[in-house]
Design a protein around this motif. Structure first.
Motif, PDB file in Angstrom:
ATOM      1  N   THR A 179       0.833  -1.200   0.000  1.00 57.18           N
ATOM      2  CA  THR A 179       0.000   0.000   0.000  1.00 57.18           C
ATOM      3  C   THR A 179       0.874   1.260   0.000  1.00 57.18           C
ATOM      4  OG1 THR A 179      -1.710  -1.153   1.266  1.00 57.18           O
ATOM      5  CG2 THR A 179      -1.798   1.243   1.258  1.00 57.18           C
ATOM      6  N   PHE A 180       0.468   2.264  -0.774  1.00 56.75           N
ATOM      7  CA  PHE A 180       1.152   3.567  -0.742  1.00 56.75           C
ATOM      8  C   PHE A 180       0.174   4.636  -1.205  1.00 56.75           C
ATOM      9  CE2 PHE A 180       2.238   1.388  -4.707  1.00 56.75           C
ATOM     10  CZ  PHE A 180       1.850   2.302  -5.690  1.00 56.75           C
ATOM     11  N   SER A 181       0.446   5.866  -0.822  1.00 57.46           N
ATOM     12  CA  SER A 181      -0.409   6.983  -1.211  1.00 57.46           C
ATOM     13  C   SER A 181      -0.226   7.292  -2.688  1.00 57.46           C
ATOM     14  CB  SER A 181      -0.061   8.237  -0.393  1.00 57.46           C
ATOM     15  OG  SER A 181      -0.323   8.019   0.973  1.00 57.46           O
ATOM     16  N   ASN A 182      -1.318   7.670  -3.358  1.00 53.84           N
ATOM     17  CA  ASN A 182      -1.245   8.034  -4.767  1.00 53.84           C
ATOM     18  C   ASN A 182      -0.304   9.234  -4.929  1.00 53.84           C
ATOM     19  OD1 ASN A 182      -1.823   9.290  -7.322  1.00 53.84           O
ATOM     20  ND2 ASN A 182      -3.688   8.053  -7.407  1.00 53.84           N
ATOM     21  N   PRO A 183       0.781   9.068  -5.702  1.00 55.90           N
ATOM     22  CA  PRO A 183       1.751  10.160  -5.815  1.00 55.90           C
ATOM     23  C   PRO A 183       1.152  11.454  -6.360  1.00 55.90           C
ATOM     24  CG  PRO A 183       2.676   8.122  -6.671  1.00 55.90           C
ATOM     25  CD  PRO A 183       1.209   7.883  -6.434  1.00 55.90           C
ATOM     26  N   GLU A 184       0.126  11.371  -7.215  1.00 57.69           N
ATOM     27  CA  GLU A 184      -0.484  12.587  -7.751  1.00 57.69           C
ATOM     28  C   GLU A 184      -1.182  13.388  -6.659  1.00 57.69           C
ATOM     29  OE1 GLU A 184      -3.024  11.534 -10.961  1.00 57.69           O
ATOM     30  OE2 GLU A 184      -1.400  10.764 -12.233  1.00 57.69           O
ATOM     31  N   ALA A 188       4.578  13.303  -3.769  1.00 61.61           N
ATOM     32  CA  ALA A 188       5.875  12.673  -3.564  1.00 61.61           C
ATOM     33  C   ALA A 188       6.619  12.523  -4.882  1.00 61.61           C
ATOM     34  CB  ALA A 188       5.682  11.300  -2.932  1.00 61.61           C
ATOM     35  N   SER A 189       7.942  12.483  -4.804  1.00 62.11           N
ATOM     36  CA  SER A 189       8.746  12.197  -5.983  1.00 62.11           C
ATOM     37  C   SER A 189       8.548  10.744  -6.371  1.00 62.11           C
ATOM     38  CB  SER A 189      10.223  12.458  -5.695  1.00 62.11           C
ATOM     39  OG  SER A 189      10.437  13.817  -5.362  1.00 62.11           O
ATOM     40  N   VAL A 218       9.058   7.443  -4.216  1.00 65.65           N
ATOM     41  CA  VAL A 218      10.394   7.014  -3.795  1.00 65.65           C
ATOM     42  C   VAL A 218      11.047   7.989  -2.820  1.00 65.65           C
ATOM     43  CG1 VAL A 218      10.829   5.636  -5.865  1.00 65.65           C
ATOM     44  CG2 VAL A 218      11.403   8.073  -5.869  1.00 65.65           C
ATOM     45  N   SER A 219      10.525   9.225  -2.750  1.00 65.28           N
ATOM     46  CA  SER A 219      11.080  10.206  -1.808  1.00 65.28           C
ATOM     47  C   SER A 219      10.105  11.364  -1.659  1.00 65.28           C
ATOM     48  CB  SER A 219      12.454  10.722  -2.289  1.00 65.28           C
ATOM     49  OG  SER A 219      12.305  11.437  -3.497  1.00 65.28           O
TER      50      SER A 219
END
Length: 236
Positions: A179-184, A188-189, A218-219
């Motif tokens: 699971t991860f937050s949608n980068p848009e 996040a980079s 990634v960052s």
């Protein structure tokens, strides 16, 4: 000269002899030690000490270490350690080290994304492709990599959970949530991985799965990727 009766002279001679004997007895042997007659004491003599193990009793004398052994019908500390399982149809416990699924016995896959509330959720599935029953326990290891094999971003963080030992018969699966937050949304980079490396629990070798889930954080802000404990099945 006065006449001394014979009896009187004989008595005087006896007295003198007794006096001389008494003097010799008091002087001892000339070095101050006195001679005493032997003394006899009653009682029973104790048996001599035995430095060997008695075959009849199995005991060991003081100072010797008893031999170590594993009694017949018992298990060692390793066999009774936490994480043991009982195979189907048997009451004999086996250790997770002996029954766990090895990398060569598993197939990895990434299931379909199930997004929600700004989160991207992918099931990472491990399937037993071997002909034997084996177990998995805990969390797999995951890493995003590019085409050259370089890791993208840090290792995923483990979400809290209660690991359980999952028994996989041939063809059965277990899954962990990625699971991860949608980068848009998070800002996040990002980077777009080529593959996901999956390492089964307690193994060193990994399985490589093609990644088709797009960019991953990634960052930067909200860039953490999270991983859940393994559960039975192929997904929620």
């Amino acid at each position: 000269m006065a006449y001394t009766p014979r009896s009187a002279r004989h008595g005087a001679l006896l007295v003198g002899t007794v006096a001389v004997l008494g003097l010799l007895t008091a002087c001892g042997n000339g070095n101050g030690a006195q001679t005493s007659p032997p003394v006899t004491a009653s009682g029973t003599a104790a048996p001599a000490a035995d430095d060997t193990t008695s075959p009849a009793s199995g005991t060991t004398s003081a100072g010797a270490s008893p031999p170590t052994s594993t009694p017949v019908g018992t298990t060692t500390a390793t066999a009774s350690a936490p994480g043991t399982t009982t195979s189907s149809g048997s009451d004999t416990p086996t250790t997770s080290a002996n029954s766990r699924c090895h990398t060569s016995e598993l197939r990895a896959a990434v299931g379909r994304n199930d997004p929600g509330a700004g989160q991207e959720n992918f099931p990472v599935v491990l399937t037993n492709k071997s002909a034997r029953t084996c177990t998995v326990h805990g969390y797999p290891g995951l890493a995003f990599v590019n085409a050259s094999g370089t890791q993208l971003g840090p290792d995923p963080e483990r979400e809290s959970g209660s690991p359980t030992t999952i028994t996989l018969k041939p063809g059965q699966s277990a899954w962990a949530g990625l699971t991860f937050s949608n980068p848009e949304i998070s800002g996040a980079s990002t980077a777009t991985p080529t593959a996901l490396l999956v390492t089964p629990p307690d193994e060193r070798d990994h399985l490589q799965v093609a990644w088709a889930g797009g960019a991953v954080p990634v960052s930067g802000n909200s860039s953490s990727v999270f991983l859940t404990v393994l559960r039975p099945g192929t997904g929620p």
